[in-house]
Design an enzyme around this catalytic site. Structure first.
Site, short mmCIF file in Angstrom:
data_model
loop_
_atom_site.label_atom_id
_atom_site.label_comp_id
_atom_site.label_asym_id
_atom_site.label_seq_id
_atom_site.Cartn_x
_atom_site.Cartn_y
_atom_site.Cartn_z
N GLY A 184 1.04 -1.21 0.21
CA GLY A 184 -0.34 0.01 0.14
C GLY A 184 0.82 1.53 0.06
O GLY A 184 1.44 1.86 0.81
N MET A 185 0.49 2.04 -1.14
CA MET A 185 1.66 3.35 -1.51
C MET A 185 0.79 4.57 -0.95
O MET A 185 0.33 4.72 -1.77
CB MET A 185 2.01 3.30 -2.97
CG MET A 185 3.16 2.00 -3.09
SD MET A 185 5.12 1.85 -2.69
CE MET A 185 5.41 3.06 -2.57
N GLY A 198 2.62 7.19 -1.18
CA GLY A 198 2.70 8.28 -0.93
C GLY A 198 4.40 9.12 0.03
O GLY A 198 4.59 10.54 -0.22
N GLY A 199 4.03 9.07 0.90
CA GLY A 199 5.48 8.85 2.25
C GLY A 199 6.41 8.21 1.88
O GLY A 199 6.55 6.98 1.52
N ASP A 247 6.77 5.94 4.42
CA ASP A 247 7.39 4.99 5.25
C ASP A 247 6.67 3.32 4.08
O ASP A 247 7.65 2.27 4.68
CB ASP A 247 6.48 4.75 6.80
CG ASP A 247 6.74 5.76 7.96
OD1 ASP A 247 8.08 6.03 7.73
OD2 ASP A 247 6.23 6.06 8.12
N SER A 248 5.85 3.66 3.90
CA SER A 248 5.28 2.96 2.86
C SER A 248 6.38 3.05 1.47
O SER A 248 7.08 1.52 0.71
CB SER A 248 4.53 3.21 1.94
OG SER A 248 3.49 4.57 1.23
N MET A 288 -3.98 4.06 -2.61
CA MET A 288 -6.09 4.33 -3.04
C MET A 288 -5.99 5.09 -2.55
O MET A 288 -5.47 6.20 -1.13
CB MET A 288 -6.36 3.02 -1.77
CG MET A 288 -6.05 3.08 -0.08
SD MET A 288 -6.59 2.29 0.50
CE MET A 288 -5.91 2.73 2.69
N CYS A 314 -10.93 2.95 9.74
CA CYS A 314 -10.12 2.86 8.13
C CYS A 314 -9.25 1.73 7.27
O CYS A 314 -9.14 0.79 6.68
CB CYS A 314 -9.45 4.25 7.87
SG CYS A 314 -8.75 4.28 6.13
N CYS A 336 -7.29 11.58 8.53
CA CYS A 336 -6.81 11.80 6.80
C CYS A 336 -7.29 12.94 5.84
O CYS A 336 -7.38 13.55 5.13
CB CYS A 336 -6.32 10.34 6.67
SG CYS A 336 -8.16 9.02 6.05
#
Length: 415
Positions: free
Chosen positions: A26-27, A29-30, A32-33, A52, A116, A212
């Protein structure tokens, strides 16, 4: 590679036979991922990414989805891995945001990140990843999972300051068993160092903060777009009217900013804190002592309990997702009533209504209905539930009924 159709549309990806080497990350855009994907690729996995979109509002200047998507694309280009994109905005609004609004309308303070994770990231999104052929999924959460003799254990991250097991306590054990958490043994400093060394564009990107879909926007302004609010009195613990609030839903226990009451004659020169919400009278009760008895609780009630490990340490196989575990006994453990709180020693026991009564060894501040109480035995997350009621060390003064109802013109009548 072509982007797969959104699960929110009329088309869906065809079911693919799982590839035993394929992990879909799960990307966000930060950083950590991004580092999670990097580590998995270095470990020899076939890695793909999935971005997502859970909140879609083209006129929303505060939404960062577009920039986060571009960062995720750049990271995947650097790592030379495919990137999918899917929208779960409809499911998010139905399963997370609608609950968020209901809770605030009822005067409680929900935590949508827990829902979530359960409903979206480790629910419909996980299913979508499996349909793309993933044998495992992965995220950039700071947590650990072990599977021993069929029993799934969710553990705190090695970096306790970043541990996110609190937000994962509601995820189904089967989903946790199919998830990799590559950052579970790393510190945030090590994660950023790995991103720098790999030349990832997000290595210095700030961490996201807050809810979020709210982001950096003014919270009261956002909530006011969706909820009808009624103004009412702000009172001190003795019932003296100090000012006017804009609607109980816009405030949370322990809050000290945004009250607009400033100094008051006869009161100490000290900050005011929200200590209670009187929903029957639409009154907000405030105090000046950071540890005022109205703010402190030594016990509370939890409902909608989700156990990962049954009391006594037995696996929760066959246990209902809510209600009382099979043995039904009281036991000692630790609890967090909010994220990044130190573990609080407690005793927990079931009641006849299917809820759980929690007694703390020492009083704690601002236990908030609607938030989650998450229980631990050492580093093992046992599960958690929603705080239904708190039991304060004191009760606010009960004012006699006024001859005239409160309104903004008579906001100081009787004070």
């Amino acid at each position: 590679m072509p982007l797969p159709p959104s699960p929110g549309g009329s088309d869906h990806p065809r079911d693919s036979r799982p590839d035993p080497d394929l992990v879909i990350v799960g990307m966000s855009g930060g950083v950590d991922s991004a580092v999670a994907a990097l580590l998995l690729k270095e470990a020899g996995h076939a890695v793909q990414g999935l971005f997502m979109a859970n909140w879609e509002d083209d006129e929303d200047a505060y939404c960062t989805t577009a920039s986060d998507w571009q960062d995720a694309r750049r990271v995947c280009d650097t790592l030379d891995i495919p990137l999918h994109r899917a929208s779960f905005a409809r499911e998010y609004r139905e399963r997370v945001f609608a609950h968020f609004l209901r809770e605030y309308a009822a005067g409680r303070t929900p935590n949508p990140d827990v829902l979530c994770n359960r409903e979206i990231k480790f629910g419909v999104c996980l299913d979508y990843m499996h349909r793309l052929g993933a044998a495992k999924i992965a995220t950039g959460h700071y947590a650990r999972v072990i599977v021993d003799a069929g029993a799934v254990r969710l553990l705190k991250a090695a970096d306790r300051s970043k541990d996110q097991s609190y937000f994962l306590h509601g995820v189904a054990p089967a989903a946790l068993a199919n998830t990799l958490f590559p950052l579970g043994e790393l510190s945030k400093r090590e994660v950023r160092a790995r991103a720098h060394a790999a030349g990832l564009c997000v290595s210095d990107k700030p961490d996201s903060t807050g809810i979020c879909f709210i982001g950096e926007r003014p919270f009261q302004e956002f909530l006011g777009r969706y909820l009808k609010t009624n103004a009412g009195p702000i009172e001190d613990a003795d019932g003296r009217v100090l000012g006017e609030h804009r609607g109980l839903a816009l405030y949370t226990l322990g809050q000290r900013s945004g009250l607009g009451i400033g100094g008051r004659a006869g009161a100490a020169e000290a900050p005011w804190y929200i200590a209670a919400k009187d929903t029957h009278r639409n009154a907000l009760v405030v105090v000046q002592d950071h540890e005022h008895p109205l703010l402190m609780s030594d016990s509370f009630t939890v409902e909608e309990m989700h156990w990962l490990v049954a009391p006594g340490g037995m696996p929760s196989h066959g246990m209902p997702s809510h209600g009382t575990p099979a043995d039904g006994t009281e036991f000692d453990c630790a609890v967090k009533t909010r994220y990044r709180q130190n573990d609080l020693p407690c005793r927990i026991r079931p009641d006849r209504a299917g809820r759980w009564q929690v007694t703390l060894s020492q009083p704690t501040r601002a236990v908030t209905p609607g938030q989650y109480a998450v229980f631990y035995a050492g580093e093992v997350c046992l599960g958690g539930g929603v705080i239904a009621e708190r039991h304060s060390l004191a009760a606010p003064a009960r004012r006699a009924e006024r001859e005239l109802p409160y309104n903004s013109i008579l906001s100081l009548e009787g004070s």
